[in-house]
Scaffold this active site. Structure first.
Site, PDB file in Angstrom:
ATOM      1  N   ILE A 150     -21.226 -50.576   6.359  1.00  0.00           N
ATOM      2  CA  ILE A 150     -21.213 -49.944   5.044  1.00  0.00           C
ATOM      3  C   ILE A 150     -20.021 -48.989   4.943  1.00  0.00           C
ATOM      4  CG2 ILE A 150     -22.950 -48.241   5.808  1.00  0.00           C
ATOM      5  CD1 ILE A 150     -23.950 -48.230   2.856  1.00  0.00           C
ATOM      6  N   GLU A 151     -19.105 -49.315   4.035  1.00  0.00           N
ATOM      7  CA  GLU A 151     -17.858 -48.570   3.919  1.00  0.00           C
ATOM      8  C   GLU A 151     -17.454 -48.378   2.460  1.00  0.00           C
ATOM      9  OE1 GLU A 151     -14.695 -49.344   6.696  1.00  0.00           O
ATOM     10  OE2 GLU A 151     -15.846 -50.951   7.659  1.00  0.00           O
ATOM     11  N   ASP A 152     -16.449 -47.538   2.283  1.00  0.00           N
ATOM     12  CA  ASP A 152     -15.772 -47.334   1.008  1.00  0.00           C
ATOM     13  C   ASP A 152     -16.769 -47.049  -0.117  1.00  0.00           C
ATOM     14  OD1 ASP A 152     -13.421 -47.112  -0.515  1.00  0.00           O
ATOM     15  OD2 ASP A 152     -13.495 -49.202  -1.122  1.00  0.00           O
TER      16      ASP A 152
END
Length: 331
Positions: A150-152
């Site tokens: 889970i990023e950005d």
């Protein structure tokens, strides 16, 4: 990490006896049951659509690893999962690759997310819809584990964080024994405010997540010892898990993970082989849930056709040095 690593655009049951309820048993009976190959916690990332990827079975023979984390499952624009957002889950080269890994005695953990592209956690309108998207991949490959990288924008949206947590809880309830890993960026002192909130949301929802995994790089490490900084970040994570879940030290460690990067990062840091070996010692000592790195694609010295950070580490090394270290992890 991942596509954050070089900011690329979108590129392209468990072994033993399980006591199942009648419905779960009926579901399990339709699945091929395989013995766990090696340690499920040791699964370095391989991105089949990026960085001149190696043949996985060649890597297995040379490095001794048996698991790969395959990147990335993304949204096709809606709430439908595809490899890189545009390749069908089954019937193509990705499935052929997975089949070859399994035929050689290995197995895979698909990773959802990464830095670039459309994230299912944002495109799916509800937790149940998101769980359904995760389930499509789980069912397609009869998986033992999934990774949510889970990023950005997905990571920094409170709504998306809650949706991911609630979806994983649904997945846990429908797939007996499946392991879930949540992988996220970090500050040097541990998870940032989004990461802390994600952990709290997990605890409040009663999510029995198997591994909260930090990416301890691209966080201003400069020329400092990356093994030391990684341990500092992990100890910060331990404190957050103890606070949110009420874990003891030992329980917290067993729900933690390291997802490092090999060689030069895009933030001016260097993860040397000695650093990664020190991280392994820490992970083994505390029985962490997961020990991996980004990425097998980069696990070789630069030269020839492999001359950029997508396909080589930027440091002096032998081929698969980091994969060989990861393969030693047994939790």
């Amino acid at each position: 990490m991942r596509s954050r690593t070089f900011k690329i655009a979108t590129a392209a049951v468990a072994a033993g006896t399980l006591v199942l309820g009648a419905a779960a048993a009926a579901q399990a009976s339709t699945q091929q049951v395989r013995a766990d190959p090696g340690s499920i916690g040791a699964a370095p990332y391989l991105y089949l659509g990026w960085g001149n990827p190696q043949k996985p079975t060649d890597v297995m023979k040379a490095a001794g690893n048996q698991w790969f984390t395959l990147a990335f499952i993304l949204s096709d624009g809606g709430c439908n999962p595809k490899w890189d957002g545009d390749r069908a889950l089954t019937g193509g080269s990705d499935q052929s690759t997975i089949n070859s890994i399994r035929a050689a005695g290995g197995d895979v953990i698909p990773s959802f997310g990464g830095w670039s592209g459309n994230k299912l956690g944002e495109k799916c309108s509800s937790a149940s819809a998101l769980a359904g998207a995760y389930q499509k991949v789980i069912s397609a490959y009869k998986l033992k584990a999934i990774d949510i990288d889970i990023e950005d924008t997905e990571f920094h949206s409170s709504t998306a964080r809650q949706r991911v947590v609630d979806a994983l809880k649904i997945v846990k309830g429908k797939n007996a024994g499946i392991k879930t890993y949540i992988t996220m960026g970090t500050d040097q002192s541990g998870p940032d405010s989004s990461g802390v909130d994600l952990i709290k949301k997990g605890a409040n929802a009663g999510l029995a997540n198997d591994g909260w995994v930090l990416m301890p790089f691209d966080f201003g490490g400069g020329s400092a010892n990356m093994a030391t900084l990684t341990q500092k970040a992990e100890e910060g994570l331990k404190g957050k898990l103890k606070s949110a879940y009420g874990y003891s030290d030992d329980q917290a460690y067993r729900h933690m993970g390291i997802s490092s990067m090999n060689g030069k990062t895009d933030d001016g840091e260097t993860v040397r082989l000695s650093d990664y070996k020190a991280m392994l010692a820490y992970a083994q000592q505390h029985h962490l849930a997961r020990f991996t790195f980004w990425a097998v694609n980069r696990d070789r010295a630069c030269g020839g056709s492999n001359n950029d950070g997508d396909s080589c580490s930027g440091i002096s090394q032998h081929q698969y040095d980091f994969t060989k270290v990861a393969a030693q992890f047994h939790g």
